[in-house]
Design a protein around this motif. Sequence first.
Motif, PDB file in Angstrom:
ATOM      1  N   GLY A 124       0.635  -1.187  -0.122  1.00  0.00           N
ATOM      2  CA  GLY A 124       0.084  -0.025  -0.052  1.00  0.00           C
ATOM      3  C   GLY A 124       0.966   1.275  -0.022  1.00  0.00           C
ATOM      4  N   MET A 125       1.828   1.260   0.712  1.00  0.00           N
ATOM      5  CA  MET A 125       2.743   2.487   0.903  1.00  0.00           C
ATOM      6  C   MET A 125       3.515   2.507  -0.257  1.00  0.00           C
ATOM      7  N   SER A 126       3.998   1.825  -0.843  1.00  0.00           N
ATOM      8  CA  SER A 126       4.604   1.708  -2.354  1.00  0.00           C
ATOM      9  C   SER A 126       3.801   2.223  -3.263  1.00  0.00           C
ATOM     10  N   ASN A 127       2.756   1.823  -3.365  1.00  0.00           N
ATOM     11  CA  ASN A 127       1.465   2.242  -4.601  1.00  0.00           C
ATOM     12  C   ASN A 127       1.257   3.617  -4.260  1.00  0.00           C
ATOM     13  N   ALA A 128       1.162   4.014  -2.939  1.00  0.00           N
ATOM     14  CA  ALA A 128       0.777   5.389  -2.610  1.00  0.00           C
ATOM     15  C   ALA A 128       1.883   6.516  -3.031  1.00  0.00           C
ATOM     16  N   PHE A 129       3.332   5.892  -2.687  1.00  0.00           N
ATOM     17  CA  PHE A 129       4.371   6.926  -3.006  1.00  0.00           C
ATOM     18  C   PHE A 129       4.202   6.960  -4.723  1.00  0.00           C
ATOM     19  N   ARG A 130       4.191   5.924  -5.336  1.00  0.00           N
ATOM     20  CA  ARG A 130       4.240   5.869  -6.693  1.00  0.00           C
ATOM     21  C   ARG A 130       3.153   6.788  -7.617  1.00  0.00           C
ATOM     22  N   ALA A 131       2.083   6.568  -6.896  1.00  0.00           N
ATOM     23  CA  ALA A 131       0.986   7.392  -7.448  1.00  0.00           C
ATOM     24  C   ALA A 131       1.049   8.887  -7.343  1.00  0.00           C
ATOM     25  N   GLN A 132       1.915   9.179  -6.120  1.00  0.00           N
ATOM     26  CA  GLN A 132       2.508  10.722  -5.944  1.00  0.00           C
ATOM     27  C   GLN A 132       3.727  11.231  -6.841  1.00  0.00           C
ATOM     28  N   GLY A 133       4.320   9.983  -7.602  1.00  0.00           N
ATOM     29  CA  GLY A 133       5.365  10.372  -8.587  1.00  0.00           C
ATOM     30  C   GLY A 133       6.770  10.286  -7.594  1.00  0.00           C
ATOM     31  N   LYS A 134       6.590   9.897  -6.460  1.00  0.00           N
ATOM     32  CA  LYS A 134       7.893   9.650  -5.475  1.00  0.00           C
ATOM     33  C   LYS A 134       8.655   8.362  -5.664  1.00  0.00           C
ATOM     34  N   LYS A 135       9.785   8.348  -5.582  1.00  0.00           N
ATOM     35  CA  LYS A 135      10.649   7.144  -5.887  1.00  0.00           C
ATOM     36  C   LYS A 135      11.155   6.558  -4.534  1.00  0.00           C
ATOM     37  N   THR A 136      10.643   6.890  -3.382  1.00  0.00           N
ATOM     38  CA  THR A 136      10.956   6.629  -2.118  1.00  0.00           C
ATOM     39  C   THR A 136      11.244   5.186  -2.030  1.00  0.00           C
ATOM     40  N   ASN A 137      12.206   4.657  -1.473  1.00  0.00           N
ATOM     41  CA  ASN A 137      12.393   3.248  -1.306  1.00  0.00           C
ATOM     42  C   ASN A 137      11.572   2.939  -0.335  1.00  0.00           C
ATOM     43  N   VAL A 138      10.963   1.654  -0.529  1.00  0.00           N
ATOM     44  CA  VAL A 138      10.237   1.079   0.539  1.00  0.00           C
ATOM     45  C   VAL A 138      10.874  -0.294   0.833  1.00  0.00           C
ATOM     46  N   ILE A 139      11.225  -0.296   2.102  1.00  0.00           N
ATOM     47  CA  ILE A 139      11.979  -1.668   2.391  1.00  0.00           C
ATOM     48  C   ILE A 139      11.201  -2.332   3.610  1.00  0.00           C
ATOM     49  N   VAL A 140      10.877  -3.609   3.526  1.00  0.00           N
ATOM     50  CA  VAL A 140      10.529  -4.197   4.332  1.00  0.00           C
ATOM     51  C   VAL A 140      11.783  -4.923   5.218  1.00  0.00           C
ATOM     52  N   TYR A 141      12.010  -4.753   6.426  1.00  0.00           N
ATOM     53  CA  TYR A 141      13.081  -5.553   7.337  1.00  0.00           C
ATOM     54  C   TYR A 141      12.272  -6.644   8.150  1.00  0.00           C
ATOM     55  N   ALA A 142      12.568  -7.646   8.037  1.00  0.00           N
ATOM     56  CA  ALA A 142      11.792  -8.656   8.766  1.00  0.00           C
ATOM     57  C   ALA A 142      12.536  -9.873   9.265  1.00  0.00           C
ATOM     58  N   GLY A 143      12.204 -10.294  10.273  1.00  0.00           N
ATOM     59  CA  GLY A 143      13.014 -11.793  10.828  1.00  0.00           C
ATOM     60  C   GLY A 143      12.491 -12.686   9.987  1.00  0.00           C
ATOM     61  N   ASP A 144      13.066 -14.124  10.072  1.00  0.00           N
ATOM     62  CA  ASP A 144      12.767 -15.200   9.421  1.00  0.00           C
ATOM     63  C   ASP A 144      11.403 -15.743  10.207  1.00  0.00           C
ATOM     64  N   GLY A 145      10.881 -15.466  11.389  1.00  0.00           N
ATOM     65  CA  GLY A 145       9.604 -15.868  11.717  1.00  0.00           C
ATOM     66  C   GLY A 145       8.528 -15.000  11.128  1.00  0.00           C
ATOM     67  N   GLY A 146       9.011 -13.736  10.933  1.00  0.00           N
ATOM     68  CA  GLY A 146       7.990 -12.941  10.397  1.00  0.00           C
ATOM     69  C   GLY A 146       7.939 -13.057   8.860  1.00  0.00           C
ATOM     70  N   THR A 147       8.866 -13.769   8.105  1.00  0.00           N
ATOM     71  CA  THR A 147       9.081 -13.978   6.638  1.00  0.00           C
ATOM     72  C   THR A 147       8.554 -15.334   6.139  1.00  0.00           C
ATOM     73  N   LEU A 148       9.572 -16.401   7.100  1.00  0.00           N
ATOM     74  CA  LEU A 148       9.170 -17.760   6.480  1.00  0.00           C
ATOM     75  C   LEU A 148       7.822 -18.387   6.938  1.00  0.00           C
ATOM     76  N   ASP A 149       7.564 -17.845   8.231  1.00  0.00           N
ATOM     77  CA  ASP A 149       6.194 -18.333   8.825  1.00  0.00           C
ATOM     78  C   ASP A 149       4.952 -17.355   8.846  1.00  0.00           C
ATOM     79  N   ILE A 150       5.004 -16.606   9.456  1.00  0.00           N
ATOM     80  CA  ILE A 150       3.794 -15.860   9.678  1.00  0.00           C
ATOM     81  C   ILE A 150       3.449 -14.802   8.601  1.00  0.00           C
ATOM     82  N   GLY A 151       4.438 -14.365   7.757  1.00  0.00           N
ATOM     83  CA  GLY A 151       4.287 -13.054   6.997  1.00  0.00           C
ATOM     84  C   GLY A 151       4.247 -13.857   5.575  1.00  0.00           C
ATOM     85  N   ILE A 152       4.129 -15.160   5.431  1.00  0.00           N
ATOM     86  CA  ILE A 152       4.636 -15.464   4.215  1.00  0.00           C
ATOM     87  C   ILE A 152       3.414 -15.261   2.827  1.00  0.00           C
ATOM     88  N   GLN A 153       2.251 -15.493   3.611  1.00  0.00           N
ATOM     89  CA  GLN A 153       0.952 -15.106   2.455  1.00  0.00           C
ATOM     90  C   GLN A 153       0.928 -13.634   1.924  1.00  0.00           C
TER      91      GLN A 153
END
Length: 265
Positions: free
Chosen positions: A48-77
Amino acid sequence: MLKAAGPDTVLVVPACCTSVIQGIYPNTAINVPVYNVAFATAAASASGMSNAFRAQGKKTNVIVYAGDGGTLDIGIQALSGAFERGTDFLYICYDNEAYGNTGMQRSSGTPLGAKTTTTPAGKTEVKKDIDAIIAAHEPPYQATACAAYPQDLFKKVQKALSIRGPTFIHVLAPCPPGWRYSTEKSVEIGKLAVKSGMWVLYEREFGNLTITAPSKAAIKKPVPLEDYLAPQGRFKGIDAKTLDILKQRVAKNLQRLAQEEAGVC
Ligand SMILES: Cc1ncc(C[n+]2csc(CCOP(=O)(O)OP(=O)(O)O)c2C)c(N)n1
Ligand SMILES: [Mg+2]
């Protein structure tokens, strides 16, 4: 990572050790805006954040910084959804191979044989191959890195952010209390992970795999896996059969990646 990204960057951080390390507003240790989100939602929030920035013409880097639990398990969907939609963002998973923030419980990123607070006799399942799952989404760029090789990580973050679309970097992050070794050995442990072939550094750009320099030596002649395992309390007392399975898997993985790089498979 932040040095490579520069000031026009926003971080999205789900529950993990980083949400503690960053400190409490306004005394945060991180000099760019940080958006702390519920555990399962990092990639969806970043979308959502990336789409909002791009819609405003902004190139701001959107970086998720997450652990293995948050990535391989609970955030995978959410992660899979964002990659399938082609979200313009960088997802970095720093992998300390367990749920560190809550006391080192096993995650699907914990390797076979490793002791955690919920696998006191050693984990009986193998580490989930999140990189293969990401590859199945055919992103324009994905890479592995290790905290013991910061310049390599720097270059990979710069490259990932120069490419439009969803990019992924999987960083092995040795964890002294969790892996049960003393802090000053962190760089050495990270390097041994790479030299033994237990962790392979590579990048896959538009489908083409390149093994990164420190791992080329490991492919030719890895150091014994015991050199990596022995200094870590989490592998203390590992049985011969588990050790053998780990060794076979390391060898097979090195061979598989070398063949992919050579275009054999
Ligand atoms: C829905 C939900 N379940 C559980 C928690 C508790 N919790 C917070 S951080 C964390 C561990 C995160 O592990 P990982 O993603 O590997 O990051 P690390 O702590 O290792 O840096 C857990 C279980 C939570 N905040 N929200
Ligand atoms: Mg973790």
